[in-house]
Write an enzyme that holds these catalytic residues in place. Structure first.
Site, PDB file in Angstrom:
ATOM      1  N   HIS A  15       0.871  -1.189   0.000  1.00  0.00           N
ATOM      2  CA  HIS A  15       0.000   0.000   0.000  1.00  0.00           C
ATOM      3  C   HIS A  15       0.900   1.228   0.000  1.00  0.00           C
ATOM      4  CE1 HIS A  15      -3.895   2.024   1.672  1.00  0.00           C
ATOM      5  NE2 HIS A  15      -3.188   2.863   0.919  1.00  0.00           N
ATOM      6  N   HIS A  17       1.362   4.708  -2.582  1.00  0.00           N
ATOM      7  CA  HIS A  17       1.053   5.501  -3.779  1.00  0.00           C
ATOM      8  C   HIS A  17       2.376   6.084  -4.245  1.00  0.00           C
ATOM      9  CE1 HIS A  17      -3.328   5.366  -2.881  1.00  0.00           C
ATOM     10  NE2 HIS A  17      -2.870   5.233  -1.642  1.00  0.00           N
ATOM     11  N   HIS A 193      -9.428   0.831  -1.820  1.00  0.00           N
ATOM     12  CA  HIS A 193      -9.453   1.507  -0.530  1.00  0.00           C
ATOM     13  C   HIS A 193     -10.898   1.437  -0.026  1.00  0.00           C
ATOM     14  CE1 HIS A 193      -5.623   3.101  -1.760  1.00  0.00           C
ATOM     15  NE2 HIS A 193      -5.542   3.963  -0.772  1.00  0.00           N
ATOM     16  N   GLU A 196     -11.490   3.542   5.258  1.00  0.00           N
ATOM     17  CA  GLU A 196     -10.442   4.457   5.752  1.00  0.00           C
ATOM     18  C   GLU A 196     -11.177   5.568   6.515  1.00  0.00           C
ATOM     19  OE1 GLU A 196      -8.306   6.604   2.669  1.00  0.00           O
ATOM     20  OE2 GLU A 196      -6.722   7.238   4.067  1.00  0.00           O
ATOM     21  N   ASP A 274       1.449   4.072   2.666  1.00  0.00           N
ATOM     22  CA  ASP A 274       0.483   4.959   1.997  1.00  0.00           C
ATOM     23  C   ASP A 274       1.205   6.056   1.196  1.00  0.00           C
ATOM     24  OD1 ASP A 274      -2.120   5.439   1.271  1.00  0.00           O
ATOM     25  OD2 ASP A 274      -2.751   6.332   3.163  1.00  0.00           O
ATOM     26  N   ASP A 275       1.479   7.194   1.817  1.00  0.00           N
ATOM     27  CA  ASP A 275       2.108   8.332   1.137  1.00  0.00           C
ATOM     28  C   ASP A 275       3.266   8.818   2.007  1.00  0.00           C
ATOM     29  OD1 ASP A 275       0.027   8.812  -1.107  1.00  0.00           O
ATOM     30  OD2 ASP A 275      -1.161   8.677   0.726  1.00  0.00           O
TER      31      ASP A 275
HETATM   32  N1  ADE Z   1      -4.554   8.639  -2.544  1.00  0.00           N
HETATM   33  C1  ADE Z   1      -3.343   8.755  -1.988  1.00  0.00           C
HETATM   34  N2  ADE Z   1      -3.399   8.447  -0.691  1.00  0.00           N
HETATM   35  C2  ADE Z   1      -4.677   8.115  -0.411  1.00  0.00           C
HETATM   36  C3  ADE Z   1      -5.361   7.705   0.750  1.00  0.00           C
HETATM   37  N3  ADE Z   1      -4.765   7.571   1.934  1.00  0.00           N
HETATM   38  N4  ADE Z   1      -6.682   7.465   0.660  1.00  0.00           N
HETATM   39  C4  ADE Z   1      -7.312   7.615  -0.511  1.00  0.00           C
HETATM   40  N5  ADE Z   1      -6.706   7.993  -1.620  1.00  0.00           N
HETATM   41  C5  ADE Z   1      -5.404   8.246  -1.587  1.00  0.00           C
HETATM   42 ZN    ZN Z   2      -3.761   4.653   0.120  1.00  0.00          ZN
END
Ligand code: ADE
Ligand code: ZN
Length: 335
Positions: A15, A17, A193, A196, A274-275
């Site tokens: 997971h 991006h 996703h 969340e 995630d990011d």
């Molecule tokens: N795009 C990038 N990060 C995300 C996240 N945490 N939730 C949904 N879309 C995303």
């Molecule tokens: Zn994500």
């Protein structure tokens, strides 16, 4: 406890991006290269904007920063910079999300996006295996997702699966049944996703209507006992991102994250980033955060890493050999 000189816990990153690995320094470097004006004076100014209150407040900055990604080389450099970091974090295999609509909507051809990411993957096969998951933006019309999949069809040999991301609430999985049906027909692995910020019901919908093989985040599934029983029974993978959940206010603090409850319920959970350029760290930092913030034991960390390989889209021989390596981990350095 020894933390240096010992090998990190081997793990799969499922997971991530790739656009979420765009570091502030790189935003400025690419802006200079392409002569793009940024609404920030400095890297520090940009970092100061990473003070998120919810998912949408993050997405606003995340999409705005992408304006600097223009050429095939930009995408290759972005992914190469990430893949170079993998060995030191113990990442042996990665399945990276990318958001083609965030680029094609700005006039960047999809072949530059996929081609650049694929160039980077091919340049790092000695140190890490990697696949691409094409995500549809759920806050855009379903017809745009369908057009995006059609545009990607010539490049399907480079794509493992499809995902669903962006603003969740108000955009349930059922909006995307047609495009997911088509993706499955094309042999792509479906993930989404769900749960969340959105309710547990979205997790159920992702399973029932999209046929997903993994749920990304899924933390709100814990609110629904019947769903938890189903996820446990089917060993449905849930790719949990603790630092992201804290930074976006999905949980009030790391010490209150539901991960221990999810492990206690014997769910197939694994930990991811995630990011990472936006949320304070890569997957190694997420492992350290749950070890320290939730008092997870070395055995629990091993379980998370084993689950990551069990849930990866890799062949059985590779999976078994990675899991052997997890079992041999000395318990010292999670990342
Ligand atoms: N795009 C990038 N990060 C995300 C996240 N945490 N939730 C949904 N879309 C995303
Ligand atoms: Zn994500």
């Amino acid at each position: 406890m020894t933390t240096t000189g010992t090998p990190p816990l081997p793990k799969a990153e499922l997971h991530l991006h790739i656009e979420g690995t765009l570091e502030p320094e790189t935003v400025f470097e690419l802006a200079r290269r392409h002569d793009v004006a940024l609404p920030y004076e400095s890297v520090e100014d940009l970092r100061a904007a990473y003070d998120f209150t919810d998912l949408q407040s993050f997405l606003n900055v995340y999409y705005a920063n992408m304006v600097v990604l223009r050429t095939r080389d930009d995408f290759a450099e972005l992914a190469s910079a990430y893949l170079r970091r993998c060995p030191e974090q113990g990442v042996r295999h990665v399945e990276m999300f990318f958001d083609p609509q965030a680029h094609t909507s700005r006039g960047v051809p999809i072949e530059h996006v996929i081609g650049g990411l694929a160039d980077a993957i091919d340049a790092h096969t000695d140190s890490v295996s990697a696949g691409l998951i094409l995500c549809f933006l759920r806050d855009q019309p379903a017809a745009d997702a369908e057009a995006t999949l059609r545009a990607a069809e010539p490049h399907l040999d480079r794509i493992v699966g499809v995902g669903l991301d962006s603003a969740e609430v108000g955009h349930p999985p059922s909006k995307f049944t047609t495009v997911f049906d088509r993706a499955r027909e094309l042999g792509l692995k479906p993930v989404a996703h769900a749960g969340e910020e959105g309710p547990a019901e979205y997790v159920r919908e992702a399973l029932d209507e999209l046929g997903v093989l993994r749920v990304d985040h899924g933390i709100r599934a814990i609110e629904d006992d019947d769903l938890v029983a189903r996820l446990r029974r089917d060993r449905t993978p849930l790719t949990v991102c603790p630092l992201s959940n804290v930074r976006l206010g999905c949980v009030p603090g790391i010490g209150l994250h539901p991960l221990p409850e999810m492990l206690a319920a014997e769910l197939n959970v694994s930990v991811h980033s995630d990011d990472p350029a936006y949320f304070g760290g890569y997957v190694d930092t997420n492992y350290t955060a749950v070890r320290d913030g939730l008092d997870l034991t070395p055995d629990q960390l091993r379980t998370l890493a084993e689950n990551s390989f069990e849930s990866a889209f890799i062949d059985v021989a590779a999976r078994d050999s990675f899991i052997e390596e997890v079992r041999a981990w000395d318990g010292g350095r999670p990342g």
